[in-house]
Design an enzyme around this catalytic site. Sequence first.
Site, PDB file in Angstrom:
ATOM      1  N   ASN A  73       8.555  -4.843   1.456  1.00 51.41           N
ATOM      2  CA  ASN A  73       9.137  -3.769   2.240  1.00 51.41           C
ATOM      3  C   ASN A  73       8.062  -2.981   2.972  1.00 51.41           C
ATOM      4  OD1 ASN A  73      10.721  -1.775   3.327  1.00 51.41           O
ATOM      5  ND2 ASN A  73      11.926  -1.457   1.492  1.00 51.41           N
ATOM      6  N   ASP A  74       7.229  -2.276   2.211  1.00 52.36           N
ATOM      7  CA  ASP A  74       6.236  -1.405   2.846  1.00 52.36           C
ATOM      8  C   ASP A  74       5.301  -2.187   3.773  1.00 52.36           C
ATOM      9  OD1 ASP A  74       7.268   0.730   1.438  1.00 52.36           O
ATOM     10  OD2 ASP A  74       5.971   0.357  -0.281  1.00 52.36           O
TER      11      ASP A  74
END
Lengths: 463, 95
Positions: A389-390
Amino acid sequence: MNRNLYDLIGLAAAVCFILALKGLSHPKTARRGNLIGAFGATVATILVFFFTGGVHALPLHHLGLILGAIAIGLLVGVPAARKVQMTAMPQLVALFNGVGGGAAALVAIVEYLKLGSDATSAEVIATVFTVIVGSVSFSGSCITFAKLQELMTTRPVVFPGGRFVIAANVAGVFAAAGWVINSGGNTSLAVLGGLSLLFGILFVLPVGGADVPIVISLLNAFTGLTVAASGYVLQTTLLIVAGTLVGASGTILTRLMADAMGRSLFSTLFGAFTAKPQAASDSQEVRPVKSGSPEDVAILLNYARRVVIVPGFGLAVAQAQHTVREMADVLAAKGIDVAYGIHPVAGRMPGHMNVLLAEANVPYEQLAEMEEVNPTFSQTDVALVIGANDVVNPAAKNTPGCPIYGMPILEVAEAANVIFLKRSMRPGFAGIENELLYDPKTTLLFGDAKETLTKVVSALKNL
Amino acid sequence: MMSNGMALLSIFVLAVFVGFEVVSKVSSTLHTPLMSGANAIHGVILVGAIVVADHASNNVQLWLALVAIVLATINMVGGFVVTDRMLEMFKAKKK
């Protein structure tokens, strides 16, 4: 044993450690390097049973208890290291580092207690240093362990007035250090140890999830310096060399990791002093996302010419590395160009994904580093993001002021289609919303990565 | 002739530079195993723990030293084993 012979063997052990670090820096020699290090440490340990520096005649006092303590350490350490899941490796390294720091602090404390008023001022200062840094490393590592094991929140923990508490704590540590140096005694040393343990906790609490690996590396370097200082108190060259090597190489490694994440080392380290309580996440309203079935995903993949797989921590949690490989093999058999885009800090530690994929025998040539893969996303039909995600969050480029702003990301948004395999809409480790999830070209496939990938693979085989 | 303290200080400073040099170029793939291997190396504090256990002059010192031995052994042995497990995965593919 002759003193010169003893020193020579000790020197050989120190050379082993240098060769070990050198070997560990290259993929081909890494494993051998580690074995050389283990050999050096074993030789050094056996050696001490034959010569203790001429303090008294052999055998050692308390020989039975010493061997018993080593046996306990082996019984705890070896099974822990052998049985740990690949996913839990970072926290185990943190824990090993913490106990090492604790051991180094205890060694200096015992030597200080024994020397009493005979200690020279240099020895007292080295002891104070060891107690402070060793205790910080110990309690700090325990907190990083708790964060990575998700025993506590992975978000930065900041409480009102936190920085004043920390400032008071630091002042207390300095005052206690002065007290030990000026008047000595056991009480002052105990106070110093207690305040340092507290500082380790306060130092790590405000560190956000994504920065935890950097902190582990830093604490590792700290422990190295603690060992070096203990070596000074004990007048043992080997400990000074080994500890300093780890302290210096650990500092470099910490900087390399921080660079890979686009973080300033300074702001990571002094986050504790500058952190402000964060505003609650801005957008709470429910926005529409496009979610698909495993069959939809299989179809997208089947008609692609080039697919880039972006693995993240979710892949590690689901232990889906073998299933991913199976899928990549099926795609390759259909003539589709498959590559893995590896972000240097995907997962919980730099290199985490490489280790995981290597376990599934993914061919090394398919693993592409960030700089290599980023220019190719515009010619990529599908970017398949598995539990990351990040590291793909465009906020790192577009939203100044967000916690990951400035971190280089994998630019999956450039691909024609983006597929996210996620467990839920929960934001990533850094706790930041990902705008890409709401993009019209994004398809979401919810569920455990291993289960959903298995379904994708069987759907692919039927197409 | 240098004093003992100065000799130890020289060793310290030289070791700092060696430490900087040996890891200056490392691919990110190896960051984790390298950190873990370095972590195992500082487990050599076990040597110091054994020495202080040997000179302990009362029970408090002895027990603190024995705790240090247990912790240092975990650090050293566990560290090398876990690093080897990580690196096992880089070995040449078996056909």
